[in-house]
Scaffold this active site. Structure first.
Site, mmCIF file in Angstrom:
data_model
loop_
_atom_site.group_PDB
_atom_site.id
_atom_site.type_symbol
_atom_site.label_atom_id
_atom_site.label_comp_id
_atom_site.label_asym_id
_atom_site.label_seq_id
_atom_site.Cartn_x
_atom_site.Cartn_y
_atom_site.Cartn_z
ATOM 1 N N MET A 271 0.840 -1.198 0.000
ATOM 2 C CA MET A 271 0.000 0.000 0.000
ATOM 3 C C MET A 271 0.875 1.247 0.000
ATOM 4 S SD MET A 271 -1.580 -0.772 3.772
ATOM 5 C CE MET A 271 -1.833 -2.484 3.308
ATOM 6 N N CYS A 272 0.250 2.369 -0.381
ATOM 7 C CA CYS A 272 0.915 3.667 -0.313
ATOM 8 C C CYS A 272 2.146 3.666 -1.231
ATOM 9 C CB CYS A 272 1.248 3.954 1.154
ATOM 10 S SG CYS A 272 1.899 5.573 1.543
ATOM 11 N N ILE A 273 3.340 3.940 -0.729
ATOM 12 C CA ILE A 273 4.557 3.988 -1.550
ATOM 13 C C ILE A 273 5.239 2.618 -1.630
ATOM 14 C CG2 ILE A 273 6.124 4.663 0.345
ATOM 15 C CD1 ILE A 273 6.184 5.916 -3.346
ATOM 16 N N PRO B 181 4.498 -0.132 -3.055
ATOM 17 C CA PRO B 181 4.560 -0.803 -4.364
ATOM 18 C C PRO B 181 5.856 -0.548 -5.147
ATOM 19 C CG PRO B 181 2.345 0.001 -4.007
ATOM 20 C CD PRO B 181 3.182 0.531 -2.868
ATOM 21 N N THR C 96 -2.795 -0.795 -3.314
ATOM 22 C CA THR C 96 -3.845 0.219 -3.093
ATOM 23 C C THR C 96 -3.170 1.499 -2.597
ATOM 24 O OG1 THR C 96 -6.055 0.551 -2.106
ATOM 25 C CG2 THR C 96 -4.388 -0.421 -0.670
#
Lengths: 215, 215
Positions: free
Chosen positions: B134-136, B138, B188
């Site tokens: 999630m967030c950064i 990925p 996400t």
């Protein structure tokens, strides 16, 4: 939109705020249509504990600065809190409530309470606005409010202290909220019991819902 | 009961794990009938940021020790992670994912990934088990997985990087989950967007639900 002040005491259950309780409190306020504003006193922590080993470390950390981690930087010193700007105040738990906001975990019956915390609670009490506390934080209210009723679940030392300070004590289990309707004082046990994260979410949600009913 | 490994990167959005994302991930796993086990690499943080001022401090902190604050002490070094003991692995965000688990926030295109993180992701990928971010976070999967599809919401630098590493990028908004069904990779945006805490709760819940469908 009802405005809640949420008072933190650091970042981590053993020397500061219980993180899950803080996050679930914020979620409950937002989910139930309120808005939260985060505060903490600008004072040094009583100590710093390594949360992996449980042992004290020799660092110094500040309660406001560490609480800012939970708040994503959006936090104000508790000295700037004004009761007329808020509809309610709430104290998540964690040992920080009994080491930094008050000294109960260290001094027992001789505990003192941080001056900013004392002022904030006194002002909300005088204004007839709801005051909430979870986990071990009700010991602060036991010290500050002459006659009320509180819970810390089923914990003898804190129950004895609360009674000694002149208040009644209620045994509670997961998700239950102890309510003093006259003084508008609300408490729930959270991690004073061996709880799951879903039980913490339920307990904080029930607490916030009960606080909102009286507004 | 499906077992999730949750990998943390410190405690605090600017130099570690985004705390709300971590707590909501744990809540989502438990609510949806799973069980979570928390891990972090036993390495120094890239740096320590004062979350009140945004400025660097001269302290040294350890990723595993600080992550233990979120985990209430129940955490294991990521070096001990074994893919055959888990059904899924998930990485909450916060700058720690791009400073401690990988060096993307510092080194950009030349980013490297922590060896324990690399081993864990490679083992889960080889075992055909779901991997979530999630967030950064990925960007870590963009580096480690040759061809997949990822999202970080609508952020150009991370989108450019993910494409340069050979993967596709999907723009998403609050609560949406980008899915690579072949590799079982799920992402996400959470706080890569200007989100409320309720949107974070929804996003993490959607991510975990999608990950569970494939198990």
């Amino acid at each position: 939109m009802k405005k809640f002040a949420v008072v933190l005491s650091g970042c981590g259950v053993f020397d500061g705020t219980e993180i899950t309780e803080a996050i679930m409190t914020m979620l409950a306020i937002k989910k139930n249509g309120g808005k939260y504003f985060i505060f903490a006193p600008d004072v040094d922590q009583y100590h710093v504990l390594n949360h992996l080993t449980g042992k004290p470390s020799h660092e110094k950390r500040n309660v406001l600065v560490e609480s800012a981690r939970i708040a994503r930087g959006k936090i104000q010193p508790l000295s700037t809190f004004r009761a007329d700007e808020f509809d309610a105040i709430v104290f998540p738990g964690g040992f920080g409530a009994a080491k930094n906001l008050s000294t109960w975990a260290v001094d027992g019956d001789d505990a003192t309470v941080n001056k900013d915390v004392e002022n904030a609670v006194a002002a909300m009490l005088a204004a007839g606005k709801p005051i909430g506390a979870m986990c071990i934080a009700p010991v602060i209210l036991g010290k500050l409010i002459p006659e009320t009723v509180l819970t810390t679940g089923n914990d003898k030392p804190s129950a004895d202290y609360i009674r000694k300070m002149g208040s009644d004590y209620e045994k509670t289990t997961h998700g239950e909220v102890t309510i003093d309707r006259e003084n508008k004082v609300f408490s729930t046990p959270c991690y004073m019991l061996d709880a799951t994260i879903v039980q913490i979410a339920d307990g904080t949600d029930n607490l916030i819902k009960e606080m909102m009913k009286g507004m």
